[in-house]
Design a protein around this motif. Sequence first.
Motif, PDB file in Angstrom:
ATOM      1  N   ILE A  16       0.899  -1.581   0.275  1.00  0.00           N
ATOM      2  CA  ILE A  16      -0.329  -0.023   0.632  1.00  0.00           C
ATOM      3  C   ILE A  16       0.834   0.840  -0.009  1.00  0.00           C
ATOM      4  N   GLN A  17       1.651   1.211   1.351  1.00  0.00           N
ATOM      5  CA  GLN A  17       2.801   2.466   0.561  1.00  0.00           C
ATOM      6  C   GLN A  17       4.010   2.734  -0.185  1.00  0.00           C
ATOM      7  N   GLN A  18       3.862   1.402  -1.345  1.00  0.00           N
ATOM      8  CA  GLN A  18       4.505   1.488  -2.207  1.00  0.00           C
ATOM      9  C   GLN A  18       3.704   1.611  -3.300  1.00  0.00           C
ATOM     10  N   GLU A  19       2.194   1.932  -3.301  1.00  0.00           N
ATOM     11  CA  GLU A  19       1.416   2.159  -4.472  1.00  0.00           C
ATOM     12  C   GLU A  19       0.960   4.097  -4.432  1.00  0.00           C
ATOM     13  N   LYS A  20       1.308   4.159  -2.763  1.00  0.00           N
ATOM     14  CA  LYS A  20       0.741   6.042  -2.300  1.00  0.00           C
ATOM     15  C   LYS A  20       2.261   5.940  -3.287  1.00  0.00           C
ATOM     16  N   THR A  21       3.359   6.205  -2.995  1.00  0.00           N
ATOM     17  CA  THR A  21       4.429   6.268  -2.981  1.00  0.00           C
ATOM     18  C   THR A  21       4.295   6.549  -5.451  1.00  0.00           C
ATOM     19  N   GLY A  22       4.199   5.786  -5.440  1.00  0.00           N
ATOM     20  CA  GLY A  22       4.388   5.264  -7.205  1.00  0.00           C
ATOM     21  C   GLY A  22       3.512   6.080  -7.263  1.00  0.00           C
ATOM     22  N   GLU A  23       2.385   6.174  -7.073  1.00  0.00           N
ATOM     23  CA  GLU A  23       0.756   7.733  -7.760  1.00  0.00           C
ATOM     24  C   GLU A  23       2.021   9.382  -7.084  1.00  0.00           C
ATOM     25  N   LYS A  24       2.577   8.696  -5.950  1.00  0.00           N
ATOM     26  CA  LYS A  24       3.003  10.599  -5.607  1.00  0.00           C
ATOM     27  C   LYS A  24       4.217  11.115  -6.868  1.00  0.00           C
ATOM     28  N   ILE A  25       5.367   9.765  -7.458  1.00  0.00           N
ATOM     29  CA  ILE A  25       6.088  10.325  -8.038  1.00  0.00           C
ATOM     30  C   ILE A  25       5.271  10.146  -9.549  1.00  0.00           C
ATOM     31  N   LYS A  26       4.236   9.910 -10.451  1.00  0.00           N
ATOM     32  CA  LYS A  26       3.940   9.737 -11.022  1.00  0.00           C
ATOM     33  C   LYS A  26       3.066  10.936 -11.941  1.00  0.00           C
ATOM     34  N   ALA A  27       2.516  11.676 -10.316  1.00  0.00           N
ATOM     35  CA  ALA A  27       2.163  12.950 -10.181  1.00  0.00           C
ATOM     36  C   ALA A  27       2.961  13.930 -10.411  1.00  0.00           C
ATOM     37  N   THR A  28       4.147  13.467 -10.008  1.00  0.00           N
ATOM     38  CA  THR A  28       5.278  14.854  -9.667  1.00  0.00           C
ATOM     39  C   THR A  28       5.765  14.741 -11.188  1.00  0.00           C
ATOM     40  N   ARG A  29       6.227  13.166 -11.784  1.00  0.00           N
ATOM     41  CA  ARG A  29       6.631  13.420 -13.250  1.00  0.00           C
ATOM     42  C   ARG A  29       5.599  14.571 -14.289  1.00  0.00           C
ATOM     43  N   ASP A  30       4.356  13.357 -13.911  1.00  0.00           N
ATOM     44  CA  ASP A  30       3.155  14.469 -14.861  1.00  0.00           C
ATOM     45  C   ASP A  30       3.595  16.097 -14.589  1.00  0.00           C
ATOM     46  N   HIS A  31       2.931  16.606 -13.515  1.00  0.00           N
ATOM     47  CA  HIS A  31       3.517  18.521 -13.014  1.00  0.00           C
ATOM     48  C   HIS A  31       4.793  19.040 -14.266  1.00  0.00           C
ATOM     49  N   TYR A  32       5.644  18.124 -14.120  1.00  0.00           N
ATOM     50  CA  TYR A  32       7.378  18.432 -14.786  1.00  0.00           C
ATOM     51  C   TYR A  32       7.020  18.179 -16.335  1.00  0.00           C
TER      52      TYR A  32
END
Length: 86
Positions: A16-32
Amino acid sequence: LSNSKIASDRIAEKVIQQEKTGEKIKATRDHYSPVAERTSALFFVIQDLANVEPTYQYSLEWYVSIYELAIDAAPKAKGSKRLKNL
């Protein structure tokens, strides 16, 4: 059996923690992503300058150093304002 249950629960928590971290990484990547697209285009334009005049030949290291200077020089901000500054 209780040790297996504890291990299973720990693994489930980590997943669950890895999934949340993955979502944060994707959001940051999409942002930039827009910044990445512009810098990529700029890199290839600079590379194509050598086709116009052979003295305009620049290395990737040179380009990265210029980009790092631009990041450092851009006014610090958060969110979309940071993107605009970059």
